[in-house]
Scaffold this motif. Sequence first.
Motif, PDB file in Angstrom:
ATOM      1  N   CYS A  50       0.845  -1.183   0.000  1.00  0.00           N
ATOM      2  CA  CYS A  50       0.000   0.000   0.000  1.00  0.00           C
ATOM      3  C   CYS A  50       0.893   1.250   0.000  1.00  0.00           C
ATOM      4  O   CYS A  50       1.836   1.348   0.789  1.00  0.00           O
ATOM      5  CB  CYS A  50      -0.908   0.006   1.222  1.00  0.00           C
ATOM      6  SG  CYS A  50      -1.972   1.459   1.282  1.00  0.00           S
ATOM      7  N   SER A  51       0.579   2.195  -0.863  1.00  0.00           N
ATOM      8  CA  SER A  51       1.353   3.431  -0.904  1.00  0.00           C
ATOM      9  C   SER A  51       0.613   4.573  -0.212  1.00  0.00           C
ATOM     10  O   SER A  51       0.954   5.743  -0.378  1.00  0.00           O
ATOM     11  CB  SER A  51       1.657   3.812  -2.352  1.00  0.00           C
ATOM     12  OG  SER A  51       0.444   3.997  -3.055  1.00  0.00           O
ATOM     13  N   CYS A  52      -0.436   4.239   0.529  1.00  0.00           N
ATOM     14  CA  CYS A  52      -1.220   5.248   1.247  1.00  0.00           C
ATOM     15  C   CYS A  52      -0.459   5.757   2.472  1.00  0.00           C
ATOM     16  O   CYS A  52       0.404   5.066   3.001  1.00  0.00           O
ATOM     17  CB  CYS A  52      -2.533   4.649   1.722  1.00  0.00           C
ATOM     18  SG  CYS A  52      -3.506   3.920   0.395  1.00  0.00           S
ATOM     19  N   ILE A  53      -0.837   6.951   2.905  1.00  0.00           N
ATOM     20  CA  ILE A  53      -0.218   7.467   4.130  1.00  0.00           C
ATOM     21  C   ILE A  53      -0.824   6.738   5.314  1.00  0.00           C
ATOM     22  O   ILE A  53      -1.946   6.233   5.234  1.00  0.00           O
ATOM     23  CB  ILE A  53      -0.409   8.998   4.249  1.00  0.00           C
ATOM     24  CG1 ILE A  53      -1.891   9.356   4.329  1.00  0.00           C
ATOM     25  CG2 ILE A  53       0.270   9.714   3.110  1.00  0.00           C
ATOM     26  CD1 ILE A  53      -2.131  10.826   4.618  1.00  0.00           C
ATOM     27  N   PRO A  54      -0.117   6.652   6.437  1.00  0.00           N
ATOM     28  CA  PRO A  54      -0.650   5.945   7.606  1.00  0.00           C
ATOM     29  C   PRO A  54      -1.945   6.607   8.114  1.00  0.00           C
ATOM     30  O   PRO A  54      -2.118   7.828   7.994  1.00  0.00           O
ATOM     31  CB  PRO A  54       0.464   6.077   8.646  1.00  0.00           C
ATOM     32  CG  PRO A  54       1.693   6.386   7.864  1.00  0.00           C
ATOM     33  CD  PRO A  54       1.245   7.114   6.650  1.00  0.00           C
ATOM     34  N   VAL A  55      -2.814   5.822   8.688  1.00  0.00           N
ATOM     35  CA  VAL A  55      -4.099   6.316   9.201  1.00  0.00           C
ATOM     36  C   VAL A  55      -3.856   7.376  10.279  1.00  0.00           C
ATOM     37  O   VAL A  55      -4.596   8.360  10.363  1.00  0.00           O
ATOM     38  CB  VAL A  55      -4.953   5.158   9.762  1.00  0.00           C
ATOM     39  CG1 VAL A  55      -6.218   5.667  10.395  1.00  0.00           C
ATOM     40  CG2 VAL A  55      -5.259   4.173   8.643  1.00  0.00           C
ATOM     41  N   ALA A  56      -2.819   7.237  11.064  1.00  0.00           N
ATOM     42  CA  ALA A  56      -2.513   8.199  12.137  1.00  0.00           C
ATOM     43  C   ALA A  56      -2.258   9.604  11.581  1.00  0.00           C
ATOM     44  O   ALA A  56      -2.494  10.602  12.270  1.00  0.00           O
ATOM     45  CB  ALA A  56      -1.316   7.728  12.932  1.00  0.00           C
ATOM     46  N   ASP A  57      -1.816   9.716  10.350  1.00  0.00           N
ATOM     47  CA  ASP A  57      -1.535  11.027   9.757  1.00  0.00           C
ATOM     48  C   ASP A  57      -2.814  11.794   9.402  1.00  0.00           C
ATOM     49  O   ASP A  57      -2.757  12.992   9.143  1.00  0.00           O
ATOM     50  CB  ASP A  57      -0.689  10.879   8.502  1.00  0.00           C
ATOM     51  CG  ASP A  57       0.743  10.450   8.818  1.00  0.00           C
ATOM     52  OD1 ASP A  57       1.099  10.427  10.017  1.00  0.00           O
ATOM     53  OD2 ASP A  57       1.475  10.121   7.875  1.00  0.00           O
ATOM     54  N   TYR A  58      -3.949  11.125   9.382  1.00  0.00           N
ATOM     55  CA  TYR A  58      -5.221  11.793   9.087  1.00  0.00           C
ATOM     56  C   TYR A  58      -5.727  12.581  10.287  1.00  0.00           C
ATOM     57  O   TYR A  58      -6.548  13.461  10.133  1.00  0.00           O
ATOM     58  CB  TYR A  58      -6.281  10.780   8.646  1.00  0.00           C
ATOM     59  CG  TYR A  58      -6.073  10.269   7.256  1.00  0.00           C
ATOM     60  CD1 TYR A  58      -6.300  11.077   6.155  1.00  0.00           C
ATOM     61  CD2 TYR A  58      -5.623   8.972   7.040  1.00  0.00           C
ATOM     62  CE1 TYR A  58      -6.106  10.607   4.863  1.00  0.00           C
ATOM     63  CE2 TYR A  58      -5.446   8.489   5.755  1.00  0.00           C
ATOM     64  CZ  TYR A  58      -5.691   9.310   4.684  1.00  0.00           C
ATOM     65  OH  TYR A  58      -5.498   8.840   3.410  1.00  0.00           O
ATOM     66  N   ALA A  59      -5.282  12.260  11.495  1.00  0.00           N
ATOM     67  CA  ALA A  59      -5.801  12.903  12.711  1.00  0.00           C
ATOM     68  C   ALA A  59      -5.222  14.292  12.911  1.00  0.00           C
ATOM     69  O   ALA A  59      -4.253  14.708  12.439  1.00  0.00           O
ATOM     70  CB  ALA A  59      -5.491  12.036  13.923  1.00  0.00           C
TER      71      ALA A  59
END
Length: 59
Positions: A50-59
Amino acid sequence: HTAQVCGADAWSHAYGRELAAYPLPSLRQQKYWAPVGRVDNVYGDRNLMCSCIPVADYA
């Protein structure tokens, strides 16, 4: 599909060669013929990444 596959005598796919060679109308003017069927063969199918950013970066 590669040019070699589209130009071969045998064709075992359910769709026609024309659709395989030119799936989009724009490709009739500018077509890139890949030298291989897959860029990394089956490596990408077996090693998903997955090349998505980590979920923690959305907060």
